[in-house]
Design an enzyme around this catalytic site. Structure first.
Site, PDB file in Angstrom:
ATOM      1  N   HIS A 165      29.625  34.563  39.426  1.00  0.00           N
ATOM      2  CA  HIS A 165      29.237  33.403  38.607  1.00  0.00           C
ATOM      3  C   HIS A 165      27.731  33.505  38.342  1.00  0.00           C
ATOM      4  O   HIS A 165      27.279  34.434  37.685  1.00  0.00           O
ATOM      5  CB  HIS A 165      29.653  32.137  39.378  1.00  0.00           C
ATOM      6  CG  HIS A 165      29.609  30.860  38.618  1.00  0.00           C
ATOM      7  ND1 HIS A 165      29.380  30.785  37.267  1.00  0.00           N
ATOM      8  CD2 HIS A 165      29.744  29.573  39.029  1.00  0.00           C
ATOM      9  CE1 HIS A 165      29.393  29.519  36.886  1.00  0.00           C
ATOM     10  NE2 HIS A 165      29.605  28.760  37.945  1.00  0.00           N
TER      11      HIS A 165
ATOM     12  N   ASP B 101      24.489  36.581  31.162  1.00  0.00           N
ATOM     13  CA  ASP B 101      23.683  37.130  32.244  1.00  0.00           C
ATOM     14  C   ASP B 101      23.148  38.522  31.959  1.00  0.00           C
ATOM     15  O   ASP B 101      22.301  39.022  32.691  1.00  0.00           O
ATOM     16  CB  ASP B 101      24.513  37.192  33.540  1.00  0.00           C
ATOM     17  CG  ASP B 101      24.745  35.803  34.098  1.00  0.00           C
ATOM     18  OD1 ASP B 101      23.816  34.993  34.016  1.00  0.00           O
ATOM     19  OD2 ASP B 101      25.844  35.546  34.596  1.00  0.00           O
TER      20      ASP B 101
ATOM     21  N   HIS C  43      34.109  37.833  30.437  1.00  0.00           N
ATOM     22  CA  HIS C  43      34.070  36.389  30.629  1.00  0.00           C
ATOM     23  C   HIS C  43      35.485  35.852  30.621  1.00  0.00           C
ATOM     24  O   HIS C  43      36.329  36.356  29.883  1.00  0.00           O
ATOM     25  CB  HIS C  43      33.253  35.715  29.514  1.00  0.00           C
ATOM     26  CG  HIS C  43      32.773  34.360  29.907  1.00  0.00           C
ATOM     27  ND1 HIS C  43      33.549  33.247  29.764  1.00  0.00           N
ATOM     28  CD2 HIS C  43      31.611  33.965  30.471  1.00  0.00           C
ATOM     29  CE1 HIS C  43      32.871  32.211  30.219  1.00  0.00           C
ATOM     30  NE2 HIS C  43      31.691  32.609  30.653  1.00  0.00           N
TER      31      HIS C  43
HETATM   32  N1  CMC Z   1      33.667  45.505  34.202  1.00  0.00           N
HETATM   33  C1  CMC Z   1      34.784  46.268  34.168  1.00  0.00           C
HETATM   34  N2  CMC Z   1      36.025  45.775  34.057  1.00  0.00           N
HETATM   35  C2  CMC Z   1      36.155  44.452  33.987  1.00  0.00           C
HETATM   36  C3  CMC Z   1      35.046  43.576  34.007  1.00  0.00           C
HETATM   37  C4  CMC Z   1      33.765  44.146  34.123  1.00  0.00           C
HETATM   38  N3  CMC Z   1      32.662  43.380  34.133  1.00  0.00           N
HETATM   39  N4  CMC Z   1      35.465  42.287  33.906  1.00  0.00           N
HETATM   40  C5  CMC Z   1      36.810  42.346  33.827  1.00  0.00           C
HETATM   41  N5  CMC Z   1      37.216  43.645  33.875  1.00  0.00           N
HETATM   42  C6  CMC Z   1      38.592  44.124  33.772  1.00  0.00           C
HETATM   43  C7  CMC Z   1      39.348  43.925  35.077  1.00  0.00           C
HETATM   44  O1  CMC Z   1      39.232  45.059  35.905  1.00  0.00           O
HETATM   45  C8  CMC Z   1      40.756  43.697  34.575  1.00  0.00           C
HETATM   46  O2  CMC Z   1      41.269  44.945  34.212  1.00  0.00           O
HETATM   47  P1  CMC Z   1      42.856  45.270  34.384  1.00  0.00           P
HETATM   48  O3  CMC Z   1      43.573  44.207  33.581  1.00  0.00           O
HETATM   49  O4  CMC Z   1      42.986  46.650  33.803  1.00  0.00           O
HETATM   50  O5  CMC Z   1      43.129  45.181  35.849  1.00  0.00           O
HETATM   51  C9  CMC Z   1      40.545  42.907  33.282  1.00  0.00           C
HETATM   52  O6  CMC Z   1      39.255  43.300  32.803  1.00  0.00           O
HETATM   53  C10 CMC Z   1      40.603  41.398  33.463  1.00  0.00           C
HETATM   54  O7  CMC Z   1      39.695  41.055  34.514  1.00  0.00           O
HETATM   55  P2  CMC Z   1      39.786  39.714  35.331  1.00  0.00           P
HETATM   56  O8  CMC Z   1      38.985  39.880  36.585  1.00  0.00           O
HETATM   57  O9  CMC Z   1      41.227  39.317  35.464  1.00  0.00           O
HETATM   58  O10 CMC Z   1      39.068  38.711  34.345  1.00  0.00           O
HETATM   59  P3  CMC Z   1      38.545  37.279  34.710  1.00  0.00           P
HETATM   60  O11 CMC Z   1      38.656  36.469  33.485  1.00  0.00           O
HETATM   61  O12 CMC Z   1      39.200  36.784  35.951  1.00  0.00           O
HETATM   62  O13 CMC Z   1      37.007  37.576  35.096  1.00  0.00           O
HETATM   63  C11 CMC Z   1      34.668  37.653  35.147  1.00  0.00           C
HETATM   64  C12 CMC Z   1      35.917  37.105  34.425  1.00  0.00           C
HETATM   65  C13 CMC Z   1      33.421  37.109  34.450  1.00  0.00           C
HETATM   66  C14 CMC Z   1      34.658  37.184  36.614  1.00  0.00           C
HETATM   67  C15 CMC Z   1      34.713  39.198  35.094  1.00  0.00           C
HETATM   68  O14 CMC Z   1      34.703  39.639  33.752  1.00  0.00           O
HETATM   69  C16 CMC Z   1      33.579  39.845  35.883  1.00  0.00           C
HETATM   70  O15 CMC Z   1      33.722  40.083  37.082  1.00  0.00           O
HETATM   71  N6  CMC Z   1      32.426  40.152  35.201  1.00  0.00           N
HETATM   72  C17 CMC Z   1      31.278  40.682  35.903  1.00  0.00           C
HETATM   73  C18 CMC Z   1      30.514  39.534  36.548  1.00  0.00           C
HETATM   74  C19 CMC Z   1      29.757  38.705  35.538  1.00  0.00           C
HETATM   75  O16 CMC Z   1      29.077  39.227  34.665  1.00  0.00           O
HETATM   76  N7  CMC Z   1      29.845  37.377  35.694  1.00  0.00           N
HETATM   77  C20 CMC Z   1      29.126  36.436  34.864  1.00  0.00           C
HETATM   78  C21 CMC Z   1      30.029  35.593  34.037  1.00  0.00           C
HETATM   79  S1  CMC Z   1      29.126  34.734  32.752  1.00  0.00           S
HETATM   80  C22 CMC Z   1      28.156  33.596  33.600  1.00  0.00           C
HETATM   81  C23 CMC Z   1      28.954  32.533  34.223  1.00  0.00           C
HETATM   82  O17 CMC Z   1      29.521  31.706  33.483  1.00  0.00           O
HETATM   83  O18 CMC Z   1      28.991  32.483  35.453  1.00  0.00           O
END
Ligand code: CMC
Length: 430
Positions: free
Chosen positions: A272, A367, A311
């Site tokens: 986050h 971010d 996201h």
């Molecule tokens: N790099 C590589 N792969 C990713 C990433 C990433 N940053 N984010 C998601 N994926 C892949 C993940 O491995 C999954 O792949 P598969 O379906 O093949 O297994 C797919 O995309 C869906 O991922 P998810 O974890 O189910 O997606 P989510 O909606 O639960 O996660 C997130 C959202 C923001 C937590 C995630 O994208 C992430 O971990 N990003 C990196 C951390 C980050 O930058 N966070 C800041 C968010 S913006 C500020 C805020 O509002 O806090």
């Protein structure tokens, strides 16, 4: 719920019993509680909806922030984020989030006066900041000191009194930068710089961060404006993890300092608000533009995540990231170019052209560039989530008040699907 705004019904056939049900659809949603009537027998509890991580569950009705993740739209109280970033200040936006309208001239003056005259914290707060180890993470200090503020304001418990609520709202927005700057000064061993009420909200924060021996600190107007825009872009983001923590803790009628501490604790997590700190660490680890393709390959092999990408809601682009990229250029005119920017730009270019990122709909989020700007401005990485917390505070508070005033809200208490052991007994002793 009345059928006044019903926009249709959903017919459900339960194949277990052959029974038909008609569920009302309101504002594009069915009520999870309506599923409870679907039973196989009189004793049956009724059907539950199972939604770990709330992927498809609206926890409230809200009038504060609108997001269309597919179109990359973010609006506060109906105003596009791009227009607000261009023409309003962070404090204007805080007022807008809390009151539903932008302030007129007199309201803006009064609001600014209220906030800038509540920036001091009790001297005892300095003493317990002094008790933290020299390398304590400032976010840990912030979470603890915000919670501690509740002990100074017993009236904060009167959460049903709108006047008392507003007193705490003003105090919280006013004191977050003071706690943040004090946490930083503690880590660097610098004496605390007291608030300067003559300066703008953001200018005063820069004063408390950087003032040394000068009689009057004068913030650089470009950096002051840039940071104000960054705060504004972070001010609210509907039902994200920290806001949900704020609502959830607030729903137990905890005071707003305790609820804000819980929200800040959620924000501390690397998925986050801790992500901008991780972005910087990632860019430093990559070290050079030449290493970008190799790093992207590791991400695609699932070894790591590209921090600052992806996201839960935005699946096209994050409108905040676009504005921040522009702000970065203005900041670098003053501070000089951050060498990590070249790595970030290359990473963005490689990722955006790559099949994995395209199919997974992964784009730079808020971010990705904010950390590079913060670093160019002189903030250490540990301060990044703290800056996010300052910006997000008005949003947390607006959402908290909305929750308290919503007659449909009660203490947050999800259900579970119990999948553990059936009844069993301890062995009888011989
Ligand atoms: N790099 C590589 N792969 C990713 C990433 C990433 N940053 N984010 C998601 N994926 C892949 C993940 O491995 C999954 O792949 P598969 O379906 O093949 O297994 C797919 O995309 C869906 O991922 P998810 O974890 O189910 O997606 P989510 O909606 O639960 O996660 C997130 C959202 C923001 C937590 C995630 O994208 C992430 O971990 N990003 C990196 C951390 C980050 O930058 N966070 C800041 C968010 S913006 C500020 C805020 O509002 O806090």
């Amino acid at each position: 719920m009345t059928n006044q705004h019903e926009d249709g019904t959903l017919e459900v056939i339960d194949r277990r019993t052959g029974r038909h049900y008609e569920l009302s659809i309101h504002e594009g949603a069915v009520r999870a509680a309506d599923l409870r009537q679907i039973k196989v027998s009189e004793e049956d509890f009724g059907l539950l909806s199972y939604d770990p991580a709330y992927l498809n569950t609206a926890s409230c009705r809200s009038t504060i922030t609108y997001i269309d993740g597919d179109k990359g739209i973010l609006r506060y109280r109906g105003y596009p984020i791009e227009e607000l970033a261009e023409r309003a200040s962070f404090l204007d936006v805080a007022y807008l989030l809390l009151n539903g309208e932008l302030p007129d001239k007199a309201q803006a003056e009064d609001w600014t006066h209220q906030v800038t005259t509540h920036t001091f914290v009790h001297e005892n707060v300095k003493r317990f900041i002094g008790g933290f180890h020299h390398d304590a993470h400032p976010m840990g200090i912030l979470v603890s000191t915000v919670a501690a503020l509740s002990t100074f304001y017993p009236d904060a418990k009167s959460i049903s009194d709108a006047g008392h609520r507003r007193d705490q709202v003003v105090r919280l927005i006013a004191k977050m930068p003071t706690l943040a700057a004090f946490a930083y000064r503690h880590a660097t061993g610098m004496p605390y710089a007291y608030p300067d009420d003559d300066l703008s909200y953001t200018g005063n924060f820069l004063n408390m961060m950087w003032k040394t021996t000068e009689l009057k600190y004068r913030p650089d107007p470009v950096l002051e404006h840039a940071l104000d825009v960054l705060f504004l872009l972070h001010a609210d983001h509907e039902q994200n993890c920290s806001t949900s923590a704020m609502r959830s803790v607030g729903s137990a009628h905890a005071d707003p300092y305790s609820a804000t501490a819980a929200a800040a604790a959620a924000l501390y997590g690397p998925l986050h608000g801790g992500a901008n700190e991780q972005v910087l660490r990632m860019l430093e680890e990559i070290r050079s533009v030449d290493n970008v393709p190799g790093y992207v390959e590791r991400v695609k092999r699932g070894e790591l995540r590209l921090m600052g990408f992806g996201h839960r809601v935005y699946k096209n682009f994050d409108p905040r990231a676009r504005i921040i990229k522009k702000v970065a250029e203005e900041v670098f005119e003053v501070t000089g170019r951050n060498p990590l920017l070249d790595i970030a730009l290359e990473l963005e270019k490689v990722a955006l052209g790559d099949e994995y990122f395209i199919t997974h709909k992964l784009y730079p989020n808020v971010d990705f560039y904010s950390g590079i700007i913060y670093q160019a401005m002189g903030f250490p990485v540990e301060m990044f989530p703290v800056l996010f917390a300052i910006g997000r505070t008005p949003g947390w508070l607006a959402q908290w008040e909305e929750m308290l005033e919503d007659p449909e809200q009660k203490i947050a208490r999800p259900r579970q699907l119990y999948v553990g052991q059936e009844l069993r007994h301890l062995p009888t002793t011989a």
